[in-house]
Design an enzyme around this catalytic site. Structure first.
Site, PDB file in Angstrom:
ATOM      1  CG  ASP A  28      -2.308   0.961   0.833  1.00 36.43           C
ATOM      2  OD1 ASP A  28      -2.019   1.764   0.051  1.00 36.43           O
ATOM      3  OD2 ASP A  28      -3.058   0.977   1.839  1.00 36.43           O
TER       4      ASP A  28
HETATM    5  C1  BGC Z   1      -4.939   3.324   0.166  1.00 36.30           C
HETATM    6  C2  BGC Z   1      -5.287   2.373  -1.031  1.00 36.30           C
HETATM    7  C3  BGC Z   1      -4.861   2.958  -2.444  1.00 36.30           C
HETATM    8  C4  BGC Z   1      -3.550   3.721  -2.422  1.00 36.30           C
HETATM    9  C5  BGC Z   1      -3.327   4.329  -3.641  1.00 36.30           C
HETATM   10  C6  BGC Z   1      -3.742   4.323  -0.204  1.00 36.30           C
HETATM   11  O1  BGC Z   1      -3.710   5.360   0.714  1.00 36.30           O
HETATM   12  O2  BGC Z   1      -4.983   2.584   1.239  1.00 36.30           O
HETATM   13  O3  BGC Z   1      -6.257   1.580  -1.111  1.00 36.30           O
HETATM   14  O4  BGC Z   1      -4.942   2.007  -3.272  1.00 36.30           O
HETATM   15  O5  BGC Z   1      -3.786   4.664  -1.482  1.00 36.30           O
HETATM   16  O6  BGC Z   1      -4.195   5.725  -3.998  1.00 36.30           O
END
Ligand code: BGC
Length: 995
Positions: free
Chosen positions: A393
């Site tokens: 993530d």
């Molecule tokens: C989120 C993810 C997301 C990623 C990219 C993160 O803060 O937890 O779910 O895919 O950002 O935007």
């Protein structure tokens, strides 16, 4: 002519020379910059769990301290305000007093100095101690080691892709391999995540883009209903079709990897801020919906991402520093609970062939999920046979070497411990780590091969379909924009081509929204409504009043708040990375006005939560029917709106919704009118403040319907579609009824916030059933305009019960072999004259002098080869776990006079008095667990003919009949007598059968 960086990354041609003025950024990007700007940090070292190349992290001010700072500045900057004058005056007085004091102290300067020295030393000692306590982490993670990382390429269905991938990766240099594994940094290219390309060999930069309900930061795309709405449909075909439509759009926008579906959070805590991105508080419902979505996405040739792996159940403290704590929360989950609840939908996803998994921000058992070898190497790659790649993530990677060894394959977005400082934990660092042998060459080969194999597996090497990267920019709406907006480079090019991929997807969005609407109350069959008003008074028009801010579109436009981070107007999606720009939003009010026949119906609207009912009581008294719209919103933790910091603060309606319903229901038609309540919500809402009011005749829980909100509601309200949605969670009478484990940890309970999942497998309905608590509406419940009857249950055994699955077979395919020689460090230097963009992440090292091959410390347990799991063997685990041991059949009859669809649910009760065959310990089970479901459309009609009946049949697998035995590290099927329960909800189970 110097090389320019985009020659390596290359996708866009340089269109214009450097421009002085950057094009406007999207608000959310600006926000991201704001919140990560240098001034907002104070220097504090970051804790790196494995102590490898951790670098330094900085503490971010919390929004409240930012607010406080802003307020105090405002105060100081008000020179002619009364406060300003008073301050000046009192400052002068203080200065006079201080100089008197100073004069008084002069004779004893030495003594004063000693006192100051002592105080200074004390303060220093306390702060150092405090800082040490603040930063210290638990001595050892509780998560066991699992090494080495299993190599991909061990299953038949990926064999060809691995062959092709190996052939390509074998030609790659070290830096090219690293380039594939590491993102180029936040906002450096067009998508939220972009990997480096290997142009020389025709391997492109991959575009990774959110998210689960549509394409984030893109123009002209559909805003589908959210996951929770999809879960509420219980319709496998719609789950697939939404995934497919979503991915068709992604492909046409040039997106290689979609960052969804989400199946974690699972929904342990009903107030969890991101539950709405997933499908409901049950592993089987999540698993089926996730697998169907993945099939839909991947059938369109787009790589799906199963996220967030794992235990990311709440937003508070999900991430280091985001909430002021130096470390993220640890979700402490026991082995059995992990397998039976939280990992279950991931197993289904892997079995469906998902090509990417995203590891989550939080820690699990005090080890970061993206650096947790037990979770990544052990469970995901060995036991569940995952063949694709694990991506972090965004900034969930907290160590360099440690995460590589633990099984991470792709660093996203490439930034390290902080946003946009260019200090990746991989990139050049990974190159160095491979050169100095602290990350084995074999691991890098495997990371790269997994990514390239996923690309082949989805057919993305087909140039006729995949021809040149994303055709939109996440960072500007303009046609021409910066090519690398996160860097200092001012080159521009055409970044938005405004491709419109929506096709007929509005109708899929409408079907999902309608089927995801759950009718929980319908007294006197007030619904469906008639378009011309059913009960006109003496020939006068039927009067309908529409109430609530939630009935209309946000007056500033449906996209006016970045990432939908505000609750104004009708709620159709939650906020955060899982939100998209609405192409349009059909507000309920507009659709209703359109739907009613104005010749016979008089509609008035009061789209506010505070209608002037005291001043003008007639606005209620004059109505025959009142429709009231209320809501409850939540979202991702990086946004706080209306005092909600991601996770909801409680389970009541927001913005005075409960009072609005009470007022409307009590006053409608002066007490004789009928009130229909429509709730848009991210999850369960406590309805007790008004559900039993005599005026409340009907209640529809419309979840988060997406762009077709109003149309879908009209379909249900007027009976064009018969409601068939079922609750994907339990609605309690009181928040406490969900149990201790359901509570969000709003305040840190230690230096590293700890959350113990002590309730084990007893969440949601399993908890209510165990403690015999009566909910308001149970999991799986939902009314229809017709009635169904189930009869003639028949259990057919197809395979004998035996405790253990078959012995794990040897892999049918061997992973590819590579040359493991470490190349000369010089090969990893940037080509001469290469111009690096500021903060852009490159794989090149800047000098060979700090590359020292030697023995580096490895994580404890690294030298022991972990035993392969007996529960493994193929994608999703040991194939014999999916053997069918029983089929359960029954007859479903529509006994009403309308056509309709029923969701038939099969629950399993495990044999009583089970003991584990290895440990002899008693094994307890929830009273019943959902194991299968399907939706069946059956025509209605008063004469009962064969056509009004349908045979329903479910297959029950070994996994469905097994528990996870920690002692045996395997799924174990008790050999006692099971009971199958079949019915229409977790508490309406008219049929049972023994097995
Ligand atoms: C989120 C993810 C997301 C990623 C990219 C993160 O803060 O937890 O779910 O895919 O950002 O935007």
């Amino acid at each position: 002519m110097p090389n320019e960086s985009y020659e390596l990354r290359g996708k866009y041609s340089k269109l214009t020379p450097d421009r002085d003025k950057s094009p406007p950024l999207r608000p959310s990007l600006e926000a991201a910059y704001r919140s990560s700007s240098e001034e907002e940090f104070s220097d504090i070292d970051e804790f790196d769990p494995l102590n490898y190349d951790g670098g330094s992290g900085k503490r971010r001010r919390t929004p409240s301290s930012r607010r406080a700072a802003a307020e105090s500045t405002a105060y100081k900057d008000a020179p002619d305000s009364r406060a300003g004058v008073t301050r000046l005056f009192s400052n002068e007085k203080q200065a006079v007093a201080r100089s008197r004091l100073r004069r008084w102290l002069v004779p004893s300067r030495l003594c004063c100095f000693m006192v100051l020295l002592f105080t200074g030393a004390l303060v220093l000692l306390l702060s150092v101690g405090g800082l040490w306590v603040y930063k210290s982490a638990p001595e050892d993670g509780q998560s066991p080691p699992w090494y080495p990382s299993p190599r991909g390429g061990t299953v038949k269905s990926w064999e060809d892709s691995y062959k092709k991938a190996a052939a390509l990766v074998k030609q790659m240099t070290l830096v090219e391999k690293v380039n594939v594994t590491t993102g180029v940094g936040w906002a450096m290219e067009m998508c939220v995540g972009n990997t480096g390309a290997v142009d020389r060999l025709g391997f492109p930069s991959l575009c990774l883009q959110d998210g689960p309900l549509g394409i984030r930061f893109a123009d002209n795309v559909s805003a589908f209903p959210a996951g929770v709405t999809v879960g509420a449909t219980w319709n496998k075909d719609l789950m697939y079709r939404r995934g497919r439509a979503h991915a068709d759009e992604a492909r046409m926008k040039g997106i290689n990897v979609l960052l969804g579906p989400s199946m974690g959070p699972l929904g342990r805590m009903p107030a969890g801020g991101r539950n709405w991105e997933g499908f409901g508080a049950d592993p089987v419902l999540q698993g089926v919906a996730a697998a169907q979505t993945i099939r839909g996405i991947q059938d369109a040739g787009v790589i799906a991402t199963a996220k967030h792996y794992i235990g990311n159940e709440q937003e508070h403290f999900r991430q280091s520093w985001e909430w002021g704590t130096p470390n993220a929360i640890s979700s402490n989950i026991d082995d059995r609970t992990l397998h039976e609840l939280y990992a279950w939908p991931f197993a289904d996803s892997i079995r469906a062939g998902v090509a990417s998994v995203m590891c989550s921000y939080n820690q699990v058992n005090d080890s970061y999920a993206c650096g947790n070898s037990k979770l990544l190497n052990g469970i995901l790659k060995d036991e569940l046979g995952f063949q694709g790649f694990v991506q972090s993530d965004w900034l969930a990677q907290r160590s360099g070497v440690g995460s590589a060894l633990a099984g991470l394959d792709m660093s996203m977005p490439g930034d390290g411990l902080k946003w946009t400082d260019g200090k990746s934990l991989w990139g050049a660092q990974l190159t160095k780590a491979v050169l100095n042998s602290s990350v084995p060459m074999e691991r890098l080969n495997d990371m790269t091969t997994r990514i390239v194999a996923a690309w082949y597996q989805l057919g993305q090497d087909n140039r006729t379909v995949w021809d040149g990267g994303p055709n939109f920019s996440s960072w500007t709406n303009d046609e021409v924009g910066l090519l690398h907006p996160g860097s200092d480079d001012k080159s521009t090019g055409i970044v938005n081509k405004f491709v419109n991929p929506q096709g007929g997807h509005g109708s899929i969005a409408r079907d999902v929204a309608a089927e995801g609407t759950v009718l929980v109350k319908n007294e006197g069959d007030i619904l469906p409504l008639s378009r011309n008003g059913s009960a006109t008074k003496n020939g006068s028009k039927y009067r309908v009043g529409i109430f609530g801010d939630d009935s209309r579109t946000n007056p500033n436009g449906p996209n006016s708040c970045a990432d939908r981070g505000c609750n104004i107007g009708t709620l159709a999606m939650g906020w955060g990375s899982g939100a998209v720009e609405f192409p349009y939003l059909v507000a309920p009010l507009d659709a209703l006005r359109e739907a009613f026949d104005t010749d016979s119906v008089y509609v008035t609207d009061f789209p506010t939560n505070t209608p002037p009912i005291k001043k003008s009581p007639e606005i209620l008294m004059d109505q025959d029917l009142c429709l009231v719209f209320v809501n409850s919103d939540a979202g991702e933790g990086f946004i706080a709106a209306d005092g909600i910091r991601g996770d909801r603060n409680d389970l009541y309606l927001q913005k005075g919704g409960d009072k609005l319903v009470q007022d409307v229901a009590n006053g409608c038609g002066n007490g004789t009118g009928s009130t229909v309540v429509v709730v848009h919500a991210v999850g369960p809402v406590i309805l007790e403040k008004w559900i039993d009011l005599s005026g409340v005749k009907a209640v529809l829980l419309a979840h988060l319907p997406g762009q077709e909100s109003g149309n879908a509601l009209v379909d249900i309200l007027f009976g064009d579609k018969n409601p068939s949605g079922k609750l994907p969670y339990t609605i309690a009478k009181r928040a406490e009824d969900y149990g201790e484990g359901s509570k969000i940890l709003y305040y840190p309970n230690g230096v590293v916030p700890q959350q113990n999942f002590t309730e084990g497998v007893y969440i949601d309905y399993r908890h209510f059933d165990r403690y015999n608590i009566t909910p308001r509406y149970e999991f799986g419940f939902g009314l229809s305009y017709t009635k169904f009857h189930l009869s003639s249950l028949f259990v057919h055994q197809t395979k004998a019960k035996t405790p253990l699955p078959s012995t794990r077979a040897d892999a049918v395919v061997a992973p590819p072999d590579f040359d493991k020689t470490i190349p000369a460090p010089e090969s990893a230097l940037a080509p001469p004259g290469f111009r690096k963009l500021k903060k852009y992440i490159y794989p090149y090292i800047s000098s060979t002098s700090d590359v020292t091959v030697g023995r580096y410390p490895y994580p404890s347990g690294y030298s022991v080869n972990a035993p392969l799991s007996p529960a493994g063997g193929d994608q999703g685990g040991n194939p014999s776990l999916y053997d069918i041991h029983a089929t359960v059949q029954a007859t479903l009859t529509n006994i009403g006079d309308r056509d309709g669809a029923a969701v038939v649910q099969l629950y399993v009760q495990f044999p009583p008095n089970t003991t584990d065959t290895a440990s002899g310990a008693p094994v307890a089970f929830p009273p019943r667990v959902l194991r299968a479901f399907d939706k069946f459309a059956v025509p209605g009609g008063l004469d009962k003919t064969a056509g009004k009946r349908k045979k329903v049949a479910f297959e029950v697998t070994r996994r469905d009949l097994s528990y996870w035995s920690s002692a045996q590290q395997n799924w174990v099927m008790p050999t006692g007598t099971f009971t199958f329960w079949m019915g229409f909800s977790s508490r309406d189970l008219p049929l049972t059968g023994k097995f």
